[in-house]
Design a protein around this motif. Sequence first.
Motif, PDB file in Angstrom:
ATOM      1  N   THR A  11      12.519 -39.601 -16.774  1.00  0.00           N
ATOM      2  CA  THR A  11      12.209 -38.311 -17.406  1.00  0.00           C
ATOM      3  C   THR A  11      11.151 -38.602 -16.377  1.00  0.00           C
ATOM      4  OG1 THR A  11      10.815 -38.900 -19.441  1.00  0.00           O
ATOM      5  CG2 THR A  11      13.204 -39.135 -19.915  1.00  0.00           C
ATOM      6  N   PHE A  61      21.381 -38.392  -8.903  1.00  0.00           N
ATOM      7  CA  PHE A  61      21.375 -39.022  -9.808  1.00  0.00           C
ATOM      8  C   PHE A  61      21.630 -41.026  -9.113  1.00  0.00           C
ATOM      9  CE2 PHE A  61      24.267 -36.218 -11.523  1.00  0.00           C
ATOM     10  CZ  PHE A  61      23.247 -35.857 -12.684  1.00  0.00           C
ATOM     11  N   ASP A  67      18.164 -41.701 -19.720  1.00  0.00           N
ATOM     12  CA  ASP A  67      17.366 -39.793 -19.834  1.00  0.00           C
ATOM     13  C   ASP A  67      17.774 -40.006 -18.898  1.00  0.00           C
ATOM     14  OD1 ASP A  67      16.744 -37.925 -20.688  1.00  0.00           O
ATOM     15  OD2 ASP A  67      15.993 -38.157 -22.427  1.00  0.00           O
ATOM     16  N   LEU A  68      17.927 -38.995 -18.352  1.00  0.00           N
ATOM     17  CA  LEU A  68      18.030 -38.500 -16.717  1.00  0.00           C
ATOM     18  C   LEU A  68      17.037 -37.140 -17.260  1.00  0.00           C
ATOM     19  CD1 LEU A  68      20.310 -39.670 -14.927  1.00  0.00           C
ATOM     20  CD2 LEU A  68      18.412 -40.967 -15.089  1.00  0.00           C
ATOM     21  N   SER A  69      16.193 -36.496 -18.087  1.00  0.00           N
ATOM     22  CA  SER A  69      16.617 -35.736 -18.216  1.00  0.00           C
ATOM     23  C   SER A  69      14.352 -34.892 -17.572  1.00  0.00           C
ATOM     24  CB  SER A  69      15.859 -34.908 -19.659  1.00  0.00           C
ATOM     25  OG  SER A  69      14.994 -35.777 -20.473  1.00  0.00           O
ATOM     26  N   ILE A 112      27.786 -34.375 -12.481  1.00  0.00           N
ATOM     27  CA  ILE A 112      27.875 -35.768 -12.849  1.00  0.00           C
ATOM     28  C   ILE A 112      29.193 -36.482 -11.868  1.00  0.00           C
ATOM     29  CG2 ILE A 112      28.564 -37.266 -13.887  1.00  0.00           C
ATOM     30  CD1 ILE A 112      27.415 -35.259 -16.339  1.00  0.00           C
ATOM     31  N   ILE A 149      20.890 -35.295 -20.173  1.00  0.00           N
ATOM     32  CA  ILE A 149      20.575 -34.790 -18.656  1.00  0.00           C
ATOM     33  C   ILE A 149      20.100 -33.217 -18.303  1.00  0.00           C
ATOM     34  CG2 ILE A 149      22.258 -36.466 -17.108  1.00  0.00           C
ATOM     35  CD1 ILE A 149      24.178 -34.097 -16.799  1.00  0.00           C
ATOM     36  N   ASN A 170      17.663 -29.784 -15.433  1.00  0.00           N
ATOM     37  CA  ASN A 170      17.934 -29.661 -14.348  1.00  0.00           C
ATOM     38  C   ASN A 170      18.929 -29.046 -13.700  1.00  0.00           C
ATOM     39  OD1 ASN A 170      17.423 -33.014 -13.540  1.00  0.00           O
ATOM     40  ND2 ASN A 170      18.247 -33.461 -15.473  1.00  0.00           N
ATOM     41  N   ASN A 224      20.714 -26.198 -17.701  1.00  0.00           N
ATOM     42  CA  ASN A 224      21.558 -26.655 -16.291  1.00  0.00           C
ATOM     43  C   ASN A 224      22.408 -25.251 -15.550  1.00  0.00           C
ATOM     44  OD1 ASN A 224      21.189 -29.842 -15.192  1.00  0.00           O
ATOM     45  ND2 ASN A 224      21.263 -30.072 -17.677  1.00  0.00           N
TER      46      ASN A 224
END
Length: 812
Positions: A301, A308, A322-324, A332, A347, A350, A370
């Motif tokens: 994060t 990605f 978690d890529l927030s 994706i 996510i 983003n 998003n």
Amino acid sequence: MKILLLSWIFLLPICTLFVSFGIFVVSGQCLHDQQDLLIELKNSLIFNSTLSTKLVRWNESADCCSWEGVTCSDVGRVIGVNLDRESISGGLDNSSSLFRLQYLQNLSLVDNNFNSSRIPPEFGNLTKLSYLDLSNAGFAGQIPIEISRLTRVLSMSDCYLSGPLHSSLQKLQSLSIIRLNYNDLSAPVPAYLFSLPLLQTLELSNNRFSGQIHEFSNVSSFQLNTLDLSNNYLEGPTPMSLFELRGLQDLVLYSNNFSGSLHPNAIQQLGNLSYNNLLIECNGANSSFSSLPQLELLYLTSIKLKTFPDFLRNLTNLIELDLSNNQIHGEIPNWMWKLTHLDYLNISYNNVEGTFPNLSSLHILDLRSNQFHGQLPTFLQPFGYLDLSWNNFSSVIPASSFINIYSLSLSSNKFHGHIPESICNATFLKFLDLSNNSLSGTIPQCLFAMSSIGVLKLKKNNLIGKISDTFPAYCPLVALNLNGNLLEGVVPKSLANCTYLEILDIGNNQIQDAFPCYLKYISTLRILILRSNKFYGSIGCGGPNATWLLLQIVDLASNNFSGKLSIKSFANSKAMVVDNKAQSEFNYLQYQNSPIHTHNYLNQRETSFLNLYLDAITVSNKGLYFELRKIWYRFTSIDLSCNNLNGPIPEDIEVLKSLYILNLSHKAFTDRIPPSLGKLSELESLDLSSNKFTGEIPMQLANGLIFLSVLNLLLNQLIGPIPYIKQFATFSEVSYEGNKGLYGCPLKKECTSTEPRSPPPIFEDSHSKSRRLIDRNYIAAELGFVFGFGLVNGHWAPYVLEEMEDTILQTC
């Protein structure tokens, strides 16, 4: 390769207790001297008998070993006292009989309010004490040296402790647990803490510790399994000694200033470190993580990722990802669907785009903020937690099966059509937010009748009809927001069943009713917003019973209320009347899981997602209004503008000592401005414009309102000199226009004052002990002209300023 280690975000409750200490086992028959000491303790404490569940039942006619919260030894000596959440207030006297319970081993005073009193050194008299928990009990200052006799557990989380840790703590050679998180402790972390031979848990997060953590020796003898140093100001390289702690299971270092490089292989040296409790932060997509195929939880994060990371496709055992809070764009990738064990994906925040992803195996999905678009699928049954807010979805809400969902947010999209009644089939639903869309039609009656829902937010749509009078007898509702629709009718009587309600916002509708006095027994109510409707009659409720002890925000503006203003309905509010300086500056209203709201079907991880900020509210000031996304516990406001109230302002308004904003503009108030307004010492915004006030501006206002940064007295009938001192010397002539009898600075006529225009009082001089110091120069530069209050003197605005949005012109 630069890497930092973080830990699972759900591991650290603010106040941690041993479960085994929650319920005491009765043993032996109480000795008379022990019972006498406990009765003396009860009589010396100030507590709310209505909220108390233990002290209120301590009765001399019963054996004290049978009292709730008391544990006795086999021979009737008191060895444990648990007074958690007993609504105790005031201080703990140094001569308290508590300190004469010489056999006491376990003591817990969690979640009380000892009014920022210092921890009595007499705790040192309890020579057998091995467990002490004062978390969130309202103590302040430093830890006394006398506590060094403790032998097992020291827990003082969420107090107001400050300064460095005293060296006497190194005498605590038998301690196994130290919890001092959420305080104001400073200076470097003492090296001796890491060498306490029996220490297993060390939690120092959310303090002001600084400096480096140096390498330490004899690591093989350490028993540490939990180390939390997060949210401090620590710097320098991450000590490699940490990775030689063979028993370490939870390592939490995030939100510091650590620097340097660390290879993923160092992680593998932690032989007993469960990947389930590991959170990693890196500076980019790094293929070295492909060497960790067993990784189950990965949190990347706020690290400025652009895409990605491709190495994720190799982490086939991932359960949570978690890529927030990054800068990821595009869609994706398809390989994401091949992570068959993935149960949680975040996510949010983003720039990801595309249609709703085909992730049918997920249980928790967070896509908020998003660029997703298109329609929702008709099949949403697998999801328990789904957040699609702040995207561009544009369709009707499908009449899907919502059976398993417990939290659903579709706010701030382009959904249209009716609210499907099938949502009511979600018998576990606790949180529903459909705000900021184009939904139309009536609100399904079954939504109000649901026995599970805690937060219902339908604001800013085109909903019509009445609020159904179908709230259940045991209504669990905590927040109801229907603001900005076309609703008619009256406030339903059954809403009084919602005895846990904290927020009621039905503003900006077409409701026609009298002031809803039948809600006065909802003791939890904090926010009441009825603005811009057709309410009529007098404001407030008669009778001797207390009304809304926790009320902090009242907005009744732009209605048809009439008669004289009475303060009685607000004078019982502790938030407005009591001095709340000791309350933590970081507490916001949240929807939290209490035993009332939690069911057995939700596990610990799932319920943690429901600790959500409660609602957003609109606050008006000087003809403008803005939205606060978070609501600070100490924020207080009364807006009664644009009604038909008349007569004088009552003198007893002086009781509202903790009020921050007061708007009584656009009414028919007459007589003089009461000098008692000068006793509202916390006031930052005062609007008395467009009334019929006469006489001079009381000097008491200028002397007493030292935090005032917005003043609006225009369009009245005031006369005499303007008190051009203190804060009043910072206001321009705009604040006084339309009063032909006023003269002196800052008006152009007869401005003869030679006193220099003084700057507003700085935060450090006025309330240096009430909050942490915050550098706010950059705030005032950008927004001081627009919002005015709170930004000049830095009193409360830093805690809510980040939540402001969409400033709009307000008229009556």
